[in-house]
Write an enzyme that holds these catalytic residues in place. Sequence first.
Site, PDB file in Angstrom:
ATOM      1  N   ASP A 171     -10.444  -1.760  12.454  1.00 17.30           N
ATOM      2  CA  ASP A 171      -9.784  -1.157  11.299  1.00 17.30           C
ATOM      3  C   ASP A 171     -10.517   0.134  11.000  1.00 17.30           C
ATOM      4  O   ASP A 171     -11.739   0.222  11.193  1.00 17.30           O
ATOM      5  CB  ASP A 171      -9.807  -2.080  10.081  1.00 17.30           C
ATOM      6  CG  ASP A 171      -8.730  -1.693   9.076  1.00 17.30           C
ATOM      7  OD1 ASP A 171      -7.621  -2.264   9.142  1.00 17.30           O
ATOM      8  OD2 ASP A 171      -8.981  -0.798   8.245  1.00 17.30           O
ATOM      9  N   CYS A 190       5.157  -6.686   7.976  1.00 17.95           N
ATOM     10  CA  CYS A 190       5.573  -7.387   6.757  1.00 17.95           C
ATOM     11  C   CYS A 190       6.597  -6.545   6.013  1.00 17.95           C
ATOM     12  O   CYS A 190       6.524  -6.389   4.792  1.00 17.95           O
ATOM     13  CB  CYS A 190       4.375  -7.738   5.876  1.00 17.95           C
ATOM     14  SG  CYS A 190       3.416  -6.306   5.325  1.00 17.95           S
TER      15      CYS A 190
END
Length: 469
Positions: free
Chosen positions: A266, A373
Amino acid sequence: MSIFPKISLRLEVESYLKAGFMNEEVVSVLGKEAAERKFETLLHKLSHPPSFTTVRVNTHLASVQHVKSLLFDELQKQFNGLSFPILQHPDLQDVLLIPVIGPRNNIKQQPCEVIVGAQCGNAVLRGAHVYVPGIVSASKFMKGGDVVSVYSDIKGKCKKGAKEFDGTKIFLGNGISELSRKEIFSRFPELKGIGVRMTDPVYLSPSFDNVLPSYLFLQNLPSAVVSHVLDPQPGEKILDLCAAPGGKTTHIAALMRDQGEVIALDKISNKVEKIKQNALLLGLNSIRAFCFDGTKALKLDMVKDTDGEPPFLPESFDRILLDAPCSGLGQRPNMACTWTLKEVTSYQPLQRKLFTVAVELLKPGGVLVYSTCTVTLAENEEQVAWALKTFPHLQLQRQDPQIGGEGMLGAGLSSEQLKRLQRFDPCVVPSQDSDTGSLRDARIEDTSWLANKDCIGFFIAKFVKCRST
């Protein structure tokens, strides 16, 4: 039952979404009126919480049955003896389902009011208490220990520190203030603890703040499905390309029985620290987390490896998960999104950059799972169509478990290809009230069906790399 207004979107964003859900392919199959009804149902569903809270058991440290028993005792304490049914998902053995009770319509609103920001309000609807940073306004006479009514400022119009607010606000339930108005605003922003302890919410859902933290991970149901679809095996080298906050990373490691190597990337350092903390808390040693931009994870010069650190040589990984950054328009509950159309549509190019890197890093015969999502066609089915055209050595695979519905029409994919996708679409479920009695008497088949369908909006595609690039 729908008690909140539909999600508030900018007109340009709502029109963009509607065009996707009412594209020519969809309308030709459903008809214009049915397609429009389905889209409106989705907008109302997005502003309400899912029917179940889902938690994943850390099977690396304990059995599901042991953790289920511990959780039952915890919820009994939390709800003063009220018995919440806890169900083990029949197709996801490491997932437990706890019903969300509501909407509860007989709650008396109090004269003393607390206004919270929209994000804080969304968390309250999922079982959270109100933390001080989320409080925007409080009645001028509020003292510690007062019974207060909590409202969400879904339009973001309330001024910080206001003593009253007459704008658009949505009632979330009642609670007990832990602090006075003066204590909250005179010491802000230093205070970070609970400001209002929710005692009578519109949607009754357990709080998982510090509840069995080494044994449970709070995770939306489709997010737990993803790691099972990836199907990691002990001894493999796995890459989680956009890993924060680490829910899927730790799930992958647990499914591998902590044998092998899970690399988590990340580009935001505090999120990487969160991944490391979660791995430590859950007792997982196979995870290595790095602060690194996933779009730069491919090592272009072939001279030597970098001792297991990014960037990586081509074809280094057995399986790769790309849970891509996205517009997040499948998250629930979400009463308001202030994003512009430019912001919503900015993710498709980034997703393609990451996908291209993932394909290069994957070994021949390896598996790549792509997930989001969000509910947009552009970030889901259109990306699959683009990938199959751009990378002819990729094949779309059937998924196991297959819990979501098939993909949406509109991207030119065949019927067989759509069946190999999973689109979790909450608009297929009619709105309904839930209470403990009806849920206790429900059949497990009906309960699991409801949990599978009435969840967040989500998308999963699974590919295999047939040959080297």
